[in-house]
Design a protein around this motif. Structure first.
Motif, mmCIF file in Angstrom:
data_model
loop_
_atom_site.group_PDB
_atom_site.id
_atom_site.type_symbol
_atom_site.label_atom_id
_atom_site.label_comp_id
_atom_site.label_asym_id
_atom_site.label_seq_id
_atom_site.Cartn_x
_atom_site.Cartn_y
_atom_site.Cartn_z
ATOM 1 N N MET A 133 -3.277 4.411 -1.800
ATOM 2 C CA MET A 133 -4.035 3.289 -2.677
ATOM 3 C C MET A 133 -3.106 2.451 -2.243
ATOM 4 S SD MET A 133 -1.910 5.221 -5.717
ATOM 5 C CE MET A 133 0.443 5.896 -5.170
ATOM 6 N N THR A 134 -4.264 0.976 -2.574
ATOM 7 C CA THR A 134 -2.967 -0.522 -2.986
ATOM 8 C C THR A 134 -3.377 -0.672 -4.166
ATOM 9 O OG1 THR A 134 -3.911 -2.733 -1.372
ATOM 10 C CG2 THR A 134 -5.611 -1.207 -2.508
ATOM 11 N N GLU A 154 -11.452 4.436 -12.228
ATOM 12 C CA GLU A 154 -10.748 4.163 -11.938
ATOM 13 C C GLU A 154 -9.411 3.139 -12.240
ATOM 14 O OE1 GLU A 154 -10.078 2.204 -9.176
ATOM 15 O OE2 GLU A 154 -12.709 3.019 -8.042
ATOM 16 N N ASN A 195 1.133 5.546 -0.011
ATOM 17 C CA ASN A 195 0.823 7.251 0.008
ATOM 18 C C ASN A 195 1.537 7.991 -0.550
ATOM 19 O OD1 ASN A 195 1.867 8.013 2.833
ATOM 20 N ND2 ASN A 195 1.241 6.340 3.205
ATOM 21 N N ARG A 206 -3.308 -3.370 -6.661
ATOM 22 C CA ARG A 206 -4.197 -4.652 -7.386
ATOM 23 C C ARG A 206 -3.675 -6.138 -7.711
ATOM 24 N NH1 ARG A 206 -9.349 -2.588 -8.517
ATOM 25 N NH2 ARG A 206 -9.541 -0.441 -8.548
ATOM 26 N N LYS A 241 0.779 -1.195 -0.393
ATOM 27 C CA LYS A 241 -0.211 0.077 0.165
ATOM 28 C C LYS A 241 0.829 0.900 -0.112
ATOM 29 C CE LYS A 241 -3.821 -1.776 2.415
ATOM 30 N NZ LYS A 241 -4.357 -2.300 3.424
ATOM 31 N N TRP A 269 -4.009 0.247 -9.490
ATOM 32 C CA TRP A 269 -3.631 1.069 -8.456
ATOM 33 C C TRP A 269 -5.337 0.662 -7.710
ATOM 34 C CZ3 TRP A 269 -0.209 0.539 -4.898
ATOM 35 C CH2 TRP A 269 1.478 0.268 -5.706
ATOM 36 N N LYS A 270 -5.589 1.039 -6.773
ATOM 37 C CA LYS A 270 -7.510 1.198 -6.106
ATOM 38 C C LYS A 270 -7.131 2.065 -4.998
ATOM 39 C CE LYS A 270 -11.022 -1.126 -3.947
ATOM 40 N NZ LYS A 270 -11.576 -2.167 -3.376
ATOM 41 N N VAL A 271 -7.200 3.184 -5.208
ATOM 42 C CA VAL A 271 -7.754 4.682 -4.196
ATOM 43 C C VAL A 271 -8.510 4.252 -3.002
ATOM 44 C CG1 VAL A 271 -7.995 6.964 -4.217
ATOM 45 C CG2 VAL A 271 -6.912 6.107 -6.525
ATOM 46 N N ILE A 272 -8.328 3.865 -1.452
ATOM 47 C CA ILE A 272 -9.132 4.150 -1.373
ATOM 48 C C ILE A 272 -9.254 5.152 -0.097
ATOM 49 C CG2 ILE A 272 -8.013 1.237 -0.839
ATOM 50 C CD1 ILE A 272 -6.109 1.977 1.048
ATOM 51 N N GLU A 273 -8.516 6.209 -0.440
ATOM 52 C CA GLU A 273 -8.441 7.314 0.678
ATOM 53 C C GLU A 273 -7.887 8.188 -0.021
ATOM 54 O OE1 GLU A 273 -8.855 8.599 5.273
ATOM 55 O OE2 GLU A 273 -8.451 6.453 4.752
#
Length: 398
Positions: free
Chosen positions: A221-222, A192, A161, A224, A159, A196-200
Motif C-alpha cells: 500500500m501507498t 477504499e 507492505n 495518500r 509505501k 492508504w491505497k492498496v496497490i497490490e
C-alpha cells in the motif's frame, strides 16, 4: 403468471426434500463422526485444502503501534468422505446442507504474528456448507490483526507492505496440503481506505521448519499524500521562508527577535506533531522529514543569532572604528545599492578634504555595516533553505 408457476413441480413430478429429511441427514452424517480426526480414507495421502482470501476493507494501519487490521474472509474448501451422501435417499434434491464448523473437522488456522493475542480463524457457531460429494466450503469472516513494522524513511510519501501469517498447528505437509486458489486477494467487495491505497496483494504458501506450511497474506500500500502536502509540508516550507523577512523588518520596530523566535516555535510545534505520529524505533531508518525539520531548526537558530549580531551593529556608537573586514563588506554593499535606498533620511556630505584614505574610513558607519550584514544574511539563509528543501525532495522522489 406467477400464480400459475407454483404448481409446475407437481405437474412435472419433481420431488422436494423436507426439513425432516435434512434433520435425518445431519443426524446420520454426524452419528459417530469424530471431528478430531482429519479426513482421508487413504492415510498415506494428505487432505488438500484449497484456500483464498477476500479483502473487504483496510481498517487500520498504525505506524506508531506497528499494527495492521483488515476486515475480510478466508475461503477454505476440502473433501471429507465421511460427510458424503446419496441425494436419492433424501428427496432426490438434497444436494447441500449447513452445519456448525464445531461439529465437523475443520483446518484450524492460527495467526503466527498476532498483534494482541493468538486466536484461530472462525467464530463460534459459524456455518460450513456441505455438498453431497463430501466437499466442505468454509468462509469465516473476521477482523484480522497482525504486527507490522513500518518503514517511515520517506514519510509522508512512504509505501508499506505488511504480512499476515497463518498456519495449522499440529499438522505437517504429510497430513494437510494447502493449495492457493489464487496468487492475489479477491477484491470484489473491497472498499477504499481514506489514508492508504492498496496497490497490490499477494497470497503465497511456503513451507518452513519441519514441513509446516504457512499462508502469507501480503498487502502492498501507498499513503495518500494530499492531506500531508496541504496540511504539513506547505506550511513548513512557508514558515521557513517567512523567517527570512526578519532581515527586512526595520530595526526601529524592535520586533526582530520576537518575530524570529515565534516562527521558530511554530516549526518546533510541527516537529512535535510529526514525532507523535511516528514510531520511536530507529530501524530501518528515521524519517527524512525529521532530518529536514532538524536542519530547519538549526537554520532558524542561526537566524536568531544573526539578528542579535545585526542589532549590535545597528546600536554601536560611531565613535568606535569599523574594522577593515567589515568596511570591505560594506563597500561591496554600497557599490551594489543606490544611496537613496540605503539612507533616504540622511544627506551625505562629502567634503573635498575627506576624499583621502582616512576620510574613507570615517564615511562607513555602523548602520551601513548593519544593513550590509542583513543583506548577506538574507542571501545566505535563503540559499540554505532552498538547498535544504531541494535535497529533501530529491532524496524522496529520486
Amino acid at each position: 403468471m406467477i400464480s400459475k408457476v407454483w404448481f409446475l413441480p407437481f405437474l412435472l413430478g419433481v420431488d422436494c426434500y423436507t426439513i425432516t429429511q435434512e434433520i435425518l441427514l445431519q443426524k446420520t452424517l454426524l452419528n459417530g463422526y469424530n471431528r478430531r480426526i482429519r479426513p482421508g480414507n487413504d492415510r498415506s495421502k494428505p487432505v488438500n485444502v484449497v484456500a483464498s482470501f477476500n479483502l473487504v476493507t483496510l481498517k487500520e494501519f498504525s505506524e506508531t503501534d506497528g499494527k495492521i487490521a483488515v476486515v475480510g474472509a478466508f475461503r477454505l474448501r476440502w473433501k471429507d468422505e465421511r460427510l458424503a451422501w446419496d441425494p436419492a435417499s433424501y428427496g432426490y434434491d438434497l444436494y447441500s446442507t449447513k452445519v456448525f464448523f464445531e461439529d465437523i473437522w475443520v483446518p484450524k488456522f492460527v495467526n503466527l504474528n498476532p498483534y494482541d493475542q493468538l486466536k484461530r480463524v472462525g467464530l463460534d457457531e459459524m456455518d460450513c456448507v456441505l455438498q453431497d460429494n463430501g466437499m466442505v466450503d468454509f468462509r469465516p469472516p473476521d477482523l484480522y490483526e497482525s504486527t507490522c513494522d513500518a518503514d517511515v524513511t520517506y514519510y509522508p510519501f512512504d509505501k508499506q507492505n505488511c504480512s499476515l501469517l497463518y498456519y495449522i498447528p499440529g499438522y505437517s505437509t504429510t497430513d494437510i496440503k494447502i493449495l492457493a486458489e489464487s496468487s492475489t486477494f479477491n477484491m470484489e467487495l473491497y472498499k477504499e481506505n481514506g489514508l492508504w491505497k492498496v496497490i497490490e496483494t499477494s497470497f503465497t504458501i511456503e513451507t518452513i521448519y519441519k514441513n509446516v506450511e504457512v499462508i502469507t497474506l501480503t498487502i502492498f500500500m501507498t499513503r495518500r499524500t494530499t492531506y500531508y502536502i496541504a496540511g504539513l509540508l506547505l506550511p513548513i516550507v512557508l514558515m521557513n521562508f517567512i523567517q527570512l523577512f526578519v532581515f527586512l523588518l526595520p530595526v526601529e520596530s524592535g520586533e526582530r527577535l520576537g518575530f524570529s523566535i515565534t516562527v521558530l516555535l511554530a516549526v518546533a510545534v510541527f516537529l512535535t506533531i510529526i514525532q507523535d505520529k511516528l514510531p520511536e524505533a530507529s530501524e530501518p531508518n528515521i524519517s527524512l522529514l525529521t532530518y529536514k525539520l532538524f536542519v530547519d531548526m538549526i537554520i532558524g537558530c542561526g537566524m536568531i543569532l544573526a539578528v542579535v549580531i545585526g542589532m549590535r551593529f545597528y546600536h554601536r556608537s560611531d565613535d568606535i572604528q569599523v574594522p577593515w573586514i567589515l568596511r570591505g563588506l560594506t563597500r561591496c554593499y554600497l557599490c551594489c545599492t543606490p544611496k537613496q535606498s540605503i539612507r533616504p533620511d540622511e544627506v551625505v556630505q562629502i567634503e573635498s578634504e575627506n576624499l583621502d584614505m582616512g576620510s574613507d574610513k570615517m564615511s562607513i558607519t555602523w548602520i551601513d555595516v548593519g544593513k550590509a550584514f542583513d543583506i548577506v544574511c538574507l542571501s545566505l539563509f535563503f540559499l540554505s533553505l532552498v538547498l535544504n528543501n531541494i535535497v529533501y525532495f530529491i532524496t524522496i522522489f529520486v
